[in-house]
Design a protein around this motif. Structure first.
Motif, PDB file in Angstrom:
ATOM      1  N   LEU A  11      36.180  46.760  38.916  1.00  0.00           N
ATOM      2  CA  LEU A  11      36.005  45.556  38.106  1.00  0.00           C
ATOM      3  C   LEU A  11      36.777  45.670  36.795  1.00  0.00           C
ATOM      4  N   VAL A  56      29.418  33.174  41.408  1.00  0.00           N
ATOM      5  CA  VAL A  56      29.695  34.438  42.105  1.00  0.00           C
ATOM      6  C   VAL A  56      28.646  34.687  43.187  1.00  0.00           C
ATOM      7  N   ARG A  62      36.880  42.561  34.481  1.00  0.00           N
ATOM      8  CA  ARG A  62      36.235  41.666  33.515  1.00  0.00           C
ATOM      9  C   ARG A  62      34.717  41.759  33.569  1.00  0.00           C
ATOM     10  N   TRP A  63      34.185  41.876  34.741  1.00  0.00           N
ATOM     11  CA  TRP A  63      32.744  42.045  34.878  1.00  0.00           C
ATOM     12  C   TRP A  63      32.382  43.503  34.612  1.00  0.00           C
ATOM     13  N   GLU A  65      36.169  38.777  41.844  1.00  0.00           N
ATOM     14  CA  GLU A  65      36.586  38.886  40.436  1.00  0.00           C
ATOM     15  C   GLU A  65      38.049  38.502  40.284  1.00  0.00           C
ATOM     16  N   ARG A  66      38.883  38.993  41.189  1.00  0.00           N
ATOM     17  CA  ARG A  66      40.319  38.640  41.113  1.00  0.00           C
ATOM     18  C   ARG A  66      40.525  37.141  41.337  1.00  0.00           C
ATOM     19  N   THR A  68      38.575  34.691  40.604  1.00  0.00           N
ATOM     20  CA  THR A  68      38.061  33.843  39.528  1.00  0.00           C
ATOM     21  C   THR A  68      38.710  34.153  38.187  1.00  0.00           C
ATOM     22  N   ASN A 112      35.065  42.868  44.346  1.00  0.00           N
ATOM     23  CA  ASN A 112      36.413  43.068  43.807  1.00  0.00           C
ATOM     24  C   ASN A 112      37.294  41.849  44.034  1.00  0.00           C
ATOM     25  N   ASP A 157      28.806  30.977  35.726  1.00  0.00           N
ATOM     26  CA  ASP A 157      29.675  31.926  36.428  1.00  0.00           C
ATOM     27  C   ASP A 157      28.851  32.827  37.356  1.00  0.00           C
ATOM     28  N   ILE A 195      27.994  39.395  34.494  1.00  0.00           N
ATOM     29  CA  ILE A 195      29.005  38.354  34.682  1.00  0.00           C
ATOM     30  C   ILE A 195      29.239  37.596  33.372  1.00  0.00           C
TER      31      ILE A 195
END
Length: 395
Positions: A315, A341, A317-318, A391-392, A394, A388, A337, A332
């Motif tokens: 991760l 997710v 950003r998270w 996250e990419r 978003t 993983n 958000d 998150i």
């Protein structure tokens, strides 16, 4: 109609803040693979850490208990509802906690919530008492402190120095420090050795809610006290039995005099119908597993899964919180958000809840990933890959 309109306005306000909660219906036993609302899901949301809720030996013991004692208890413990099954279970818990508490005795209650209310309202029943409550304590501990006649002071999360200043400044005749052992939304452990040393030095009770530690922590699964090697007459220990133990209810273990005080003064114990004795009978089978070789193996596998998940997540950003327990929270941020997710995982048949305020602080909405001894390494790899990729996607 104005009354209903007022309720509808409150519900609309929750929806506007993305705080509406939703009930889902499980059509199968508690397990990593469940049918939920008619759909097959891989679940990472249960507190059944050792996967005992559907264990054949526990199910058989529950059936045996129902055949022997019936479906219900019929009355409160102090009227006629205290069965031999309850008494045997309490004796066993007293024996389990004897290495950690002087003259240990145990009391079985219907739920962990009721156990926490019982302890705090009984110990804090007098106006000259003071409760010192950890900032991240579970709602049941917060409510128990509110219901007690004692005053309440909150100390910052894990801050033993701040607590020491509060205790030293207090002139209360009875001082009660209360904390979770494993914090249910962060997965970290309270500094119990330092807290106990402080309580012993300054003459305070230390009430430990081990809801997420009992069965999982310690060499024999006996919880946070075994994990840290603690022993003291100042301890009041609460173990929840609907999580790692897989059944239901809770027990309080403390010096025999403390338990007798609960029997005499704890309203959540006195004024409610006793839990079905079949549950107490089934818990004997849970304890056999927790304390035996199978329990050792399940805890070792669970620890390996935790390590696997932490290694597999990439991760940016998270934030995966630094927990070594079965609770693996992924921060998150916003409510919206976190819901998106969780919905993205749900589309892949992965069931992970989005936790939002007031359960956690505003701006820290998260996924509360929980692992079970029945999960496989392939299950964990699947979840890590999905997170993983989400996250990419978003970013």
């Amino acid at each position: 109609m104005d009354l209903i309109a007022d309720i509808d306005r409150k519900l609309d306000a929750l929806a506007t803040q993305s705080l509406t909660r939703r009930l889902r219906v499980a059509d199968s036993p508690c397990a990593p693979r469940q049918v939920v609302d008619g759909r097959a899901m891989l679940a990472f949301c249960s507190n059944d850490y050792l996967s005992l809720a559907a264990h054949p030996a526990v199910i058989a013991a529950l059936q045996e208990g129902a055949a022997r004692y019936g479906a219900g208890s019929g009355a409160s413990h102090l009227v006629s509802g205290h069965s031999r099954a309850h008494a045997l279970l309490e004796t066993r818990f007293g024996e389990w906690l004897a290495p950690h508490i002087d003259q240990a005795r145990a009391l079985y209650l219907c739920t962990g919530y009721m156990a926490n209310l019982a302890v705090l309202t009984a110990l804090g029943a007098d106006a000259d008492a003071m409760i010192f409550s950890e900032a991240l304590n579970h709602a049941s501990l917060i409510d128990g402190a509110r219901l007690a006649k004692a005053g309440v002071a909150v100390y910052p999360h894990g801050d033993v120095a701040a607590l020491e200043r509060q205790l030293a400044a207090s002139t209360a005749a009875t001082r009660i420090v209360v904390t979770d052992s494993v914090f249910s939304m962060d997965g970290d452990l309270a500094p119990l050795p330092a807290l106990l040393a402080l309580c012993e030095r300054l003459g305070a009770w230390l009430v430990v809610d081990d809801a997420h530690g009992f069965g999982v922590l310690g060499e024999h699964g006996r919880g946070a006290l075994e994990h840290f090697g603690l022993r003291s007459p100042n301890l009041v220990y609460i173990g929840t039995l609907g999580k790692a133990a897989g059944v239901g209810g809770a027990f309080v273990a403390a010096h025999a005099s403390v338990i007798e005080l609960l029997v005499q003064r704890a309203r959540p114990y006195i004024y409610t119908t006793a839990a079905p004795p079949a549950l107490a009978h089934a818990l004997q089978a849970s304890l056999d597993i927790i304390g035996g070789d199978e329990g050792v193996q399940r805890r070792a596998h669970l620890a390996a899964l935790v390590e696997h998940l932490q290694d597999a997540l990439r991760l940016q950003r998270w934030q995966l919180l630094p927990s070594r327990t079965a609770i693996q929270p992924v921060i998150i941020g916003s409510n919206e958000d976190a819901l998106r997710v969780a919905a993205g995982l749900h589309e892949q048949s992965l069931w992970v809840p989005a936790i939002r305020p007031p359960t956690v602080a505003p701006g820290t909405a998260r996924l509360r990933v929980t692992l079970s001894a029945a999960h496989t390494h392939d299950d964990v790899a699947l979840l890590a890959r999905a997170l993983n990729e989400l996250e990419r996607a978003t970013a």
